[in-house]
Motif scaffolding. Structure first.
Motif, PDB file in Angstrom:
ATOM      1  N   ASP A   1     -10.955  -0.602   2.421  1.00 51.78           N
ATOM      2  CA  ASP A   1     -10.186  -1.516   3.240  1.00 51.78           C
ATOM      3  C   ASP A   1     -10.189  -1.038   4.693  1.00 51.78           C
ATOM      4  N   CYS A   2     -10.313  -1.935   5.628  1.00 54.39           N
ATOM      5  CA  CYS A   2     -10.360  -1.563   7.048  1.00 54.39           C
ATOM      6  C   CYS A   2      -9.090  -0.849   7.492  1.00 54.39           C
ATOM      7  N   ASP A   3      -7.941  -1.292   6.985  1.00 52.87           N
ATOM      8  CA  ASP A   3      -6.682  -0.629   7.333  1.00 52.87           C
ATOM      9  C   ASP A   3      -6.646   0.784   6.788  1.00 52.87           C
ATOM     10  N   LEU A   4      -7.220   0.986   5.618  1.00 47.43           N
ATOM     11  CA  LEU A   4      -7.267   2.329   5.038  1.00 47.43           C
ATOM     12  C   LEU A   4      -8.142   3.237   5.895  1.00 47.43           C
TER      13      LEU A   4
ATOM     14  N   SER B   1      -6.856   8.333  11.575  1.00 46.27           N
ATOM     15  CA  SER B   1      -5.754   8.671  12.481  1.00 46.27           C
ATOM     16  C   SER B   1      -5.189  10.053  12.200  1.00 46.27           C
TER      17      SER B   1
ATOM     18  N   CYS C   1      -6.291   7.291  -1.376  1.00 48.60           N
ATOM     19  CA  CYS C   1      -7.357   6.285  -1.207  1.00 48.60           C
ATOM     20  C   CYS C   1      -7.585   5.514  -2.497  1.00 48.60           C
TER      21      CYS C   1
ATOM     22  N   ALA D   1      -8.762   2.998   9.070  1.00 48.90           N
ATOM     23  CA  ALA D   1      -8.036   3.294  10.306  1.00 48.90           C
ATOM     24  C   ALA D   1      -6.946   4.341  10.052  1.00 48.90           C
ATOM     25  N   PHE D   2      -6.256   4.209   8.931  1.00 52.95           N
ATOM     26  CA  PHE D   2      -5.210   5.177   8.590  1.00 52.95           C
ATOM     27  C   PHE D   2      -5.805   6.576   8.410  1.00 52.95           C
TER      28      PHE D   2
ATOM     29  N   HIS E   1       2.412   4.713   0.980  1.00 54.23           N
ATOM     30  CA  HIS E   1       2.563   5.408   2.246  1.00 54.23           C
ATOM     31  C   HIS E   1       2.407   6.897   2.025  1.00 54.23           C
TER      32      HIS E   1
ATOM     33  N   ARG F   1       0.831  -1.193   0.000  1.00 52.76           N
ATOM     34  CA  ARG F   1       0.000   0.000   0.000  1.00 52.76           C
ATOM     35  C   ARG F   1       0.871   1.251   0.000  1.00 52.76           C
TER      36      ARG F   1
ATOM     37  N   TRP G   1      -4.650   3.161  -2.932  1.00 56.62           N
ATOM     38  CA  TRP G   1      -4.714   2.071  -1.949  1.00 56.62           C
ATOM     39  C   TRP G   1      -5.714   1.000  -2.408  1.00 56.62           C
TER      40      TRP G   1
END
Length: 355
Positions: free
Chosen positions: A315-318, A324, A116, A320-321, A4, A2, A119
């Motif tokens: 995506d769940c990680d996206l 944040s 996004c 969360a990112f 950064h 992904r 990703w």
């Protein structure tokens, strides 16, 4: 792998000016509260400008002003430029330098909206189309006002993106000096991207630095892809015959050194930038942050994102990112009642006022 986020810490903005002025997005009058700040800046601007420069204006209010505190009492501030049409351009050669993030480009690299798309493995054409919506609606007016007063002109994108100079890998915790062909670096550590490079892949093919892992290479390529998309969007917005020169710095900007390396004159060269640390410097026109879009444009961006990348597919990680990050720069918001995720773009009160 992904991408950064490589969002720089520096920011940028543009200033409102009268119709005749070249420094900022034209078409807006200044208001009394802005006139006070403008008066304070007159001495600094005048001292920095060449005594016979016809391109410098005497103000630095925002072409991205967010609100109108005194709508009934507009005050137009004079420019060094006469309002009467000239028989011929005032100067032979001018250089129009612009910062990207928060200046001609909404938010900090579009507040990660483009990231996004990358990703979620969306096609490059989606990234390109998004950046066309993120370019300030006022940039063409400012550019036209600027260039009509010069026989010829150059456009240079001057942006601070440290990750494209010294890459800090989140995959291996390495710090890597990214190196390309010798023509792509200057004497003060800046990265130069010539108009002849048509795509990010074309440019990366000239990479000569330390070998990158697969994930690191994907990350760097994605960062370059976003930069090229922003460059191409500005080229389209200004109606240029070819892409503008791009200069990327990792530290403080040095307009004179950059122009000298590119063999361009500095007498009638001006950088539009929101960074307050540059205010009052020679060849710099300070402008306010482009941190909001007019409602119609904001809606267009949200509709585009929902069509090409529905929030329920993220995506769940996206997610969360994105959550944040700082609240003022988040690309998504959470509905307090339902908990649903939706795309978010900061907007100014009306379509008539550009922030």
């Amino acid at each position: 792998a992904r991408p950064h986020s490589t969002n720089p810490s520096a920011t940028a903005t543009y200033g409102e000016v009268p119709q005749a002025g070249p420094s900022g997005w034209s078409g807006y009058a200044a208001y009394p509260d802005a006139a006070v700040e403008t008066t304070k800046n007159i001495a600094a601007h005048h001292a920095c400008a060449s005594q016979h420069s016809h391109l410098r204006t005497l103000n630095s209010f925002s072409w991205n002003r967010h609100h109108d505190p005194h709508p009934s009492a507009p005050v137009v501030v004079d420019s060094l430029l006469p309002c009467a049409p000239r028989a011929r351009p005032a100067v032979e050669h001018a250089v129009f330098l612009v910062d990207l993030d928060h200046t001609v480009l909404y938010g900090n690299d579009g507040n990660d909206l483009a990231l996004c798309l990358q990703w979620m493995d969306k096609p490059k054409r989606d990234v390109d189309e998004l950046y066309r919506l993120l370019i300030s609606p006022r940039v063409r007016d400012a550019y036209d006002d600027f260039t009509k007063q010069a026989e010829r002109s150059n456009v240079i994108i001057y942006t601070r993106r440290p990750q494209l100079i010294y890459y800090h890998s989140t995959f291996t915790s390495r710090s890597i000096a990214l190196r390309y062909g010798p023509e792509s670096h200057d004497d003060v550590g800046q990265l130069l991207i010539a108009p002849s490079f048509r795509t990010a892949d074309d440019f990366f093919s000239s990479y000569t630095g330390l070998a990158l892992t697969v994930d690191e290479e994907v990350d760097v390529r994605c960062s370059l892809q976003r930069l090229f998309a922003a460059r191409d969007a500005l080229e389209r917005a200004l109606g240029l015959p070819e892409p503008p020169q791009v200069v990327v710095c990792g530290e403080c900007k040095d307009v004179e050194a950059t122009l000298a390396h590119l063999d361009l004159p500095s007498e009638h060269a001006y950088l539009y930038d929101d960074n307050p640390d540059l205010s009052g410097q020679p060849n710099v026109i300070s402008v306010d942050r482009l941190s909001r879009l007019p409602p119609a444009r904001a809606d267009a961006v949200i509709d585009f994102m929902e069509e090409r990348c529905p929030t329920e597919t993220l995506d769940c990680d996206l997610v969360a990112f994105l959550l944040s990050g700082r609240s003022c720069e988040r690309a998504i918001a959470v509905d307090e009642a339902t908990g649903d995720i939706r795309w978010h773009v900061c907007r100014c009160p009306t379509n008539d006022i550009l922030p």
